[in-house]
Structure formats: C-alpha cells, structure tokens
Enzyme design. Structure first.
Site, PDB file in Angstrom:
ATOM      1  N   GLU A  99       0.815  -1.225   0.000  1.00 60.06           N
ATOM      2  CA  GLU A  99       0.000   0.000   0.000  1.00 60.06           C
ATOM      3  C   GLU A  99       0.842   1.266   0.000  1.00 60.06           C
ATOM      4  O   GLU A  99       0.778   2.056   0.930  1.00 60.06           O
ATOM      5  CB  GLU A  99      -0.940   0.010   1.208  1.00 60.06           C
ATOM      6  N   GLU A 117      -4.330  -8.949   1.721  1.00 55.39           N
ATOM      7  CA  GLU A 117      -4.992  -8.699   3.006  1.00 55.39           C
ATOM      8  C   GLU A 117      -6.470  -8.880   2.745  1.00 55.39           C
ATOM      9  O   GLU A 117      -7.011  -8.286   1.801  1.00 55.39           O
ATOM     10  CB  GLU A 117      -4.722  -7.280   3.526  1.00 55.39           C
TER      11      GLU A 117
HETATM   12  C1  GAL Z   1      -4.036  -2.031   5.575  1.00 62.11           C
HETATM   13  C2  GAL Z   1      -2.556  -2.065   5.894  1.00 62.11           C
HETATM   14  C3  GAL Z   1      -2.303  -2.837   7.163  1.00 62.11           C
HETATM   15  C4  GAL Z   1      -3.225  -2.367   8.237  1.00 62.11           C
HETATM   16  C5  GAL Z   1      -4.634  -2.554   7.794  1.00 62.11           C
HETATM   17  C6  GAL Z   1      -5.621  -2.144   8.835  1.00 62.11           C
HETATM   18  O1  GAL Z   1      -4.319  -0.986   4.753  1.00 62.11           O
HETATM   19  O2  GAL Z   1      -1.838  -2.654   4.852  1.00 62.11           O
HETATM   20  O3  GAL Z   1      -0.976  -2.687   7.574  1.00 62.11           O
HETATM   21  O4  GAL Z   1      -2.957  -1.049   8.487  1.00 62.11           O
HETATM   22  O5  GAL Z   1      -4.844  -1.788   6.650  1.00 62.11           O
HETATM   23  O6  GAL Z   1      -6.916  -2.291   8.337  1.00 62.11           O
END
Ligand code: GAL
Length: 820
Positions: A456, A530
């Site tokens: 990101e 994620e």
């Molecule tokens: C994502 C990020 C993670 C964490 C997560 C929380 O955008 O890559 O490190 O911050 O969000 O929702």
C-alpha cells in the site's frame, strides 16, 4: 554507504574460481572430522540501561563535544569503557524489547473526537523524537573469547534490532546499522583480543519508526558470535536450488568462499545431501584456489533417486552439508537446510504445490505477542504458528517486514507457505541492501513462495515513478533468486504502475474488484494479500463505544475491508483467486482500529487476541479451512437481566445440519450452506443452550453454553509439561475462571497472581483486552472475559517447576512442569 564486499563478489570475482571435480570417495572418507561450532547465541549476561536521545550527559557522553568519530577507540561513550561500572544496569536476556516496560502514555493534545490519534498507531508507548528519555537503550556485556581464538575470524551477527544501532567493541565503533528489521553482520576480528576481557556495548535508538504499528525497541532478535577459520563460507554463502526430476531430484548448489588470510589456499569443497531420515543420498566435490584476501564461488549439481517432497502436510527437510578443507585440514562445516518442492502460480487456476492445487488459507501477522512485545522467544514463534495451523492456515504473510529467521525456520519445519516482505518499497541504497539481505537469507527456504516488494504505497503504487522503483527491486530479486515470483500488495491502482511490474498482484481487501481485474488482465495471477478484517473483542457481543468494545460476531469491519464470510465465500468459489491472507491472525499492539484513540492500545483485527486465545471468527476459518467436522456455538449464555430478550445465537460449523436447543427444547434445525454461518434469535432464559450437528446422518457430540454461577476456582493449563532447561524455552500457560460446578465464567474479571518455585520464571502476562494498560512484565494480571495468559521461561538448570495461580476468594490452581 560503504560498497559491500558482497557487491564485489557478485560483480566479478565469483566467476574467477577454477572448478575441479574431486573424486567422490576422497570426500566421504574425510567426512568424520569436525570443527568447533561456528555460531554461538549471545542470549545471556547482558545489562541494559536507558540513555537519552538529546542529552549526551544522560546518554553516557555519547556525542558529547562532537567527538564521536574524532579518535578511534577513545571516549566514544563512557559506557563502552572496560572499567565502566554497569552494576546499576538491569540484567536482561535477549531477545529484549524495552518498550514493554514503558508505561502507556496518552496524547496530551489529542485530535478532535471522531479523528484518529496519530499516537495510537504505535500503541501509545513513549517512543519517538518527542520522548528522548525513553527512546535510546544501551546494552552491555563482556564477550568471552578464549585465547585459542587468536588467528580465527570473529564476527557478530544481529538478526535485527529496533532501530538504529551503534556497535562498540572495546570502545571502538565497529558497526552502525539503520533499519529495524534487517539483519547485519559485524567483523570484530581486528578489535577483539582473544584471551582478554572484551567489552561489547550496543546503543540502540528507537526514535525513528518504520511502521504504523507497534515495533518494539532494542535487541529484540538474537545476536550471534561467529567464529571461523580464515578460509570459510561467508554468511548465507550456500545456495541450493533443488527440483524434482521424475521420482528423484537434482539440486544446483553454489557455495561462496572467503579467504580472509594472507596466503593462497587450495580449497576442497565437499557437499553431501542428507535426507530427512538422516541418510546421505548424494555427494560431490569441487576444488578451487583462492588467493589471499579474495572471494570465490564454486558450483555443482547433485542428483539423487527417490525424493521426499516438502509440502504443507509433510514438511520434509533435507540438509546440504558443506565441508571445506585446505591442505587436508577441515576448516569449515556449514549446514544448509532445504526442501524439494514445486510451486507454480497459474493465472486461471490459482496455485499448485507439487502439482496439487492449493488455495492459500493465509494470515497476515505482525511480530509481537502479549507479555513480551516484539521480543518473542523461539518457542513462542512456533506456538503462534501452531495456533494458526490449528485454525487451518497453510500460509503466512510476514507483514510488513522481513521476520526473524527463527520464524522462517519454524515455517519450513511446520509446513507453512510464506510471502515475505521487505519493509520499504524504495530503491535507495539502504532499502536495496535490506531487500538483498532478505533474499539472500531466505532463498533456500521451501516455505517461501513469493517476495513482496511492498504494501500500500499510495504515493507511488500507481505511478510511473513507482513502476521504475519496482522494476529496480524486481531486477535485483531476479538476480539473487531466479526461482520465485515477486508480488506487491496494493489497495488501489490495480492495473497501474507497480501492478504490472510484479508477477503476482496482491489485493488488499477489495475482493469484489478481483473478478473485473481478472477479466481485464487474465494472465496475471492474483491473491488477497490482506482480506477480511472483522474487528472483534474476544468474548464480547454488544458494541459499547464508551468502553471501546466491538462485538465478536462476524459483523463489523472498516469501510475498506469485509467480514470473514464475505471475502471467503467469494474467494472460495473462484479458482483464479489463489487464496488470501486474513488481516490478521492475531491482535497486535498499536493501530487500535476501530477506535484509534486512547484508551485502546491494540488492534481488534485478529482471529485470535494478542494472547492467541481464539475469538469466534477463529472458528469460522477453522470450520471452512480444515476438514474435521466441528460445531462452534456462541455467544456465552450469561445474560442476567436480559431474560426474554432476543439474543443472536450463531453457529460456525462445517456439518450438514445443526439443531439448536434451549433447556432441552428444540428451536429448530437448519441446513448449513458452504462457507456460511447459521443464526437464530433466541429469547434469553438462563440454563443451557446446545447445538447438535449432523454430518452424513451421524450426530456430533453436542456443544453447550451454560449459564454459570459466580467465579469459584481457577483452571491452569500449560501447552507442554516437559521443557528444555536452557533458559530460553517457554511454556504457554492459560488461566480460565470456573464456577463451583466447573463451568467457564465468561465475563470473569479476577486478579490472578502467579507464583513460581523451581528453575523457571514468568516473563510476561496478558489477557487479550485491547484496552488494558496493565504491565506486561508482571506476575499478576486480571482475567479478561474469563481468561489470562502467562509465559513461563525456564532457567539454565534442570528441576521441577511448581506454578500456582491464585485470586482472592477463588480456589487456586497448581501445575508442575519438568525442565531437563
Ligand atoms: C491495511 C494495511 C495494514 C493495516 C490494515 C488495517 O491498509 O496494509 O498494515 O494497516 O490496513 O486495516
């Protein structure tokens, strides 16, 4: 930055080595001889004190009068002097995270309500430039170097530290390193004096952060003393690239050699492949001559019949044993584990391990745990991975940094696939050095299936500049490891910039965009880097913003994320999605979403809490990620004062049908749809709620939640009862509060005190409550919703360890463990 010697090696000298085949017989005949262990862990006998990031007088004069680099070996810091009295310093053991001992500190100038507090990101610990008095730590110990080490090459290897390090030996600055996650090596040969006291001093400055999550502070990973002969295999000097061939295997082997001596050396390099059962299955040898103070590489290919493949269910590890001889004398013995497997990404059909389709059932994790912060003992690394495996995980994303090598070892040994990630998506020298060390360190590991160049990076992920940076990073990875693909985790700009440079595209959340992307870019494999991200407080079922509580139903998630059920129903049915990595396996310190303000200090994202106690979503994944039939019923059944009110009752189960009963009366049965939960609304009446699952016509044992009485006694259990008496092994202890009839008391909040006799001690406690500000390094903890945890570490002596857990008014519990 200094040009690295490794850069020289890869530039030219590597190809200069003369390769001569040694007769195999002559190699094995000499295999029995030994050399002294080359690596010793420096875990014990350290002393620690806080310094000061601004005031030299409170930082052992470091930097005073601008004299740091004025004269070699003199007056860099008082703490580095041989006669410095460190009696008043704290005795510590590595790994060590001093942030654990710091208090939680509220932001005196919080942003307006409704806005995130930037101090929440790192978990409200007083680290950073605003906290000079708690952001620098000093470590000190004497290095025991016997006189017979004279003439050897001596170095220290740091697996990582947070964050900026100055290493001093006998008052000399021997190394400086920036970066909280990358390993570094320090040659101390010139400055060390074997046979005399050698004083090692390490200043660690945690003022600058690298993440938006808790990162710890100090020597939170292992430090090693490495002793070699002048001719030796350098750090990470052996590369093994195996592949199955028919029912056997062959491996390309490359061994780097370093001659740090004055004279030319003719080296015989013998390699042996030892199979998982300890049997030698292949051997070979190469000879080369190295001029004094030069480096070289020898290559060979070894082949053998009947390969035992590494997989997630059978993580079989081979060893490549390399022995180096000069004039017939053994000078080095280097063991490199490896595994034989194929790993193939297919844009249409997903991922294949050894030709078998495998969907990533993955978890993203940070690197901290209750009680110990970032200083996770090796056994606790393994325990955490065991909890993930028990949930059904077969894959791990090291977000967002290179993890400690012991975690990677455990993934190799347990059969967990890894996407490992460098911290910064950047092509400056420091970032490239970090990337290089990551690939060189981990490229022999069967667990590693892709290198992630970043996460990101909103400023560059969709731009031409980002694409250029990514191209530089990918080029270097391909040079160092031509066998594995690259990936990056994006949250937008899919199809732009970085996205087309990497082999595999990682979607952070936005699972619903994958279909369209796959249609547009059908040749690029994709996965959920994620996914999910339900926020939940373990054991809570009603949202309470004032108390920073989110219910543990699979219902609440940030706007960018989804529930577990939403992403997994989508991903499970689409073969082109190679799988996903949930955010996150465990709660972690910092980033206390959804509140992101005081008093919450830890995240709510985990399928497990910060102790590894399962939340209800753990059982959603367990139901659909593992084959064994199971039924999980929630919430608890203690709703005093809410008699007659409708309580949502959920079941996560992978059976055909579930029938629900309240106090023996059926509330009807429901069919289970794949990857979905079941839900009833049940008017509350105290007693027993029970779920009976049926699979292929057979009933599973019923699962019950019973209305309990008040807390009456303590149940104390340990993950293991026999421990190693090595001063490093740990037992994970669980306290559960029960009523007089032995039923769990789901809301119990009891002050537990742990007492230990014998060769062990409690090194940390936790309870999984993201709002708790209690001390981690303590022998007492409140239970949170009925549970708390203590981590017990052995001492370096054998014996029986008796552990007692007490709380006022409750029957105590006792446990005996054996350390041997
Ligand atoms: C994502 C990020 C993670 C964490 C997560 C929380 O955008 O890559 O490190 O911050 O969000 O929702």
């Amino acid at each position: 930055m200094k040009p690295s010697r490794r850069g020289v090696l890869h530039g030219s000298a590597a190809t200069a080595a003369v390769l001569v085949l040694v007769r195999p017989g002559s190699v094995s005949a000499q295999a029995a001889s030994t050399v002294a262990p080359r690596r010793t862990r420096l875990a014990f006998d350290w002393r620690f004190a806080l310094g000061h990031a601004q005031d030299p007088a409170r930082d052992f004069d470091f930097g005073i009068d601008q004299r740091t680099y004025a004269k070699a070996g003199t007056r860099v810091a008082t703490a580095a002097a041989a006669d410095f009295d460190d009696d008043g310093w704290q005795a510590v053991q590595l790994p060590h995270d001093w942030a654990i001992d710091l208090p939680f500190v509220d932001n005196p100038n919080p942003p307006p309500m409704g806005e995130d507090d930037p101090k929440a990101a790192h978990g409200f610990k007083p680290l950073g430039r605003e906290f000079p008095e708690t952001s620098v730590g000093w470590y000190r110990r004497s290095l025991d170097l016997p006189a017979d080490l004279a003439g050897k090459r001596l170095s220290l290897e740091f697996d990582g530290a947070f964050r900026d390090v100055v290493v001093l030996l006998n008052g000399f600055i021997v190394h400086e390193h920036e970066g909280g996650y990358s390993p570094f090596r320090v040659d101390i040969t010139d400055v060390a004096t074997p046979g005399e006291a050698n004083i090692l001093t390490v200043r660690v400055d945690a003022s600058l952060g690298e993440g938006w999550f808790y990162e710890g502070a100090g020597l939170y990973r292992h430090v090693w003393l490495v002793v070699t002969e002048p001719v030796h295999v350098p750090q990470w000097g052996v590369t093994v690239r195996p592949e199955p061939v028919g029912s056997g295997a062959k491996a390309f082997v490359s061994v780097e050699l370093s001659n740090e001596g004055e004279t030319d050396a003719t080296c015989e390099v013998a390699m042996r492949v030892i199979d998982p059962d300890g049997v030698e299955v292949a051997k070979g040898g190469v000879a080369t001559t190295l001029a004094g103070w030069s480096e070289g590489t020898v290559d060979t290919t070894l082949a053998w019949d009947r390969v035992m493949l590494w997989s997630t269910t059978t993580p079989r590890l081979y060893r490549l044993v390399t022995e180096v001889r000069v004039a017939g004398h053994l000078v080095d013995h280097y063991e490199q584990p490896f595994g034989v497997r194929t790993a193939v990404f297919d844009a249409a059909r997903g991922f294949f391990l050894n030709g078998q389709h495998l969907k990533f059932l993955g978890a993203c994790c940070h690197q901290d745990h209750a009680g110990v912060g970032a200083a996770i003992p090796d056994r606790l690394q393994v325990w955490r991975l065991e909890q993930l495996k028990a949930m059904g995980c077969n894959a791990y994303r090291a977000s967002h940094n290179p993890p400690t090598p012991e975690l990677m070892d455990a993934c190799d040994q347990l059969g967990i696939l890894v996407i490992t990630e460098t911290r910064r998506m950047a092509s400056d020298d420091a970032a490239m050095a970090e990337l290089e060390s990551l690939v060189r360190r981990d490229r022999n590991r069967p667990s590693v299936i892709a290198w992630s160049i970043g996460n990101e990076e909103q400023a560059i992920q969709g731009t031409e500049r980002g694409a250029r940076i990514a191209t530089t990073m990918v080029r270097r990875i391909n040079q160092l490891d031509p066998t594995r693909p690259t990936t990056a985790a994006l949250d937008q700009n899919f199809g732009e910039g970085v996205s087309s440079v990497v082999d595999i595209l990682g979607f952070n959340y936005r699972t619903q965009l994958m279909e369209g992307y796959h249609a547009r870019v059908p040749d690029q494999p994709i996965l959920g880097s994620e996914t999910g991200s339900t926020v939940q407080t373990r054991g809570e079922y009603i949202r309470d913003d004032a108390r920073h509580i989110v219910p543990a139903y699979d219902t609440e998630h940030p706007w960018w994320a989804s529930t577990a059920e939403d992403w997994w129903t989508l991903a499970a049915e689409r073969p082109y999605i190679a799988g996903g990595f949930i955010w996150t396996g465990f709660d972690y310190r910092g980033e206390p979403t959804p509140f992101n303000r005081w008093p919450s200090v830890a995240s709510y994202f985990g399928a497990m809490d910060s102790c590894g106690f399962p939340k209800d979503n753990y059982f959603y994944y367990r139901a659909w990620w593992r084959p064994e039939p199971m039924v999980h019923l929630f919430p608890h059944w203690n709703w005093e004062g809410r008699e007659g009110e409708a309580i949502p009752v959920w079941v996560h189960a992978n059976v055909d049908r579930v029938e629900l009963f309240l106090n023996g009366r059926s509330l009807g049965s429901k069919d289970v749809l794949p990857n979905r939960h079941l839900e009833w609304l049940v008017p509350y009446a105290p007693g027993v709620i029970e779920a009976r699952g049926f699979k292929a016509g057979r009933a599973l044992p019923p699962v019950r939640r019973e209305t309990s009485g008040p807390s009456a006694r303590i149940a104390l259990t340990s993950d293991r009862t026999r421990l190693r008496a090595d001063g490093e092994d740990v037992a994970m202890l669980k306290v559960e509060i029960l009523d007089r009839q032995g039923r769990p008391v789901p809301r119990a909040s009891e002050q537990i005190t742990f007492e230990v006799t014998g060769p062990g001690r409690v090194i940390g406690v936790g309870n999984g409550n993201p709002v708790s500000h209690e001390a981690d390094r303590a022998s007492t903890r409140l239970t949170f919703n009925g549970l708390c945890q203590a981590i017990l570490q052995t001492e370096q002596r054998a014996g029986e360890i008796a552990l007692t857990a007490r709380a006022p008014g409750l029957r105590p519990a006792m446990l005996r463990l054996q350390a041997s």
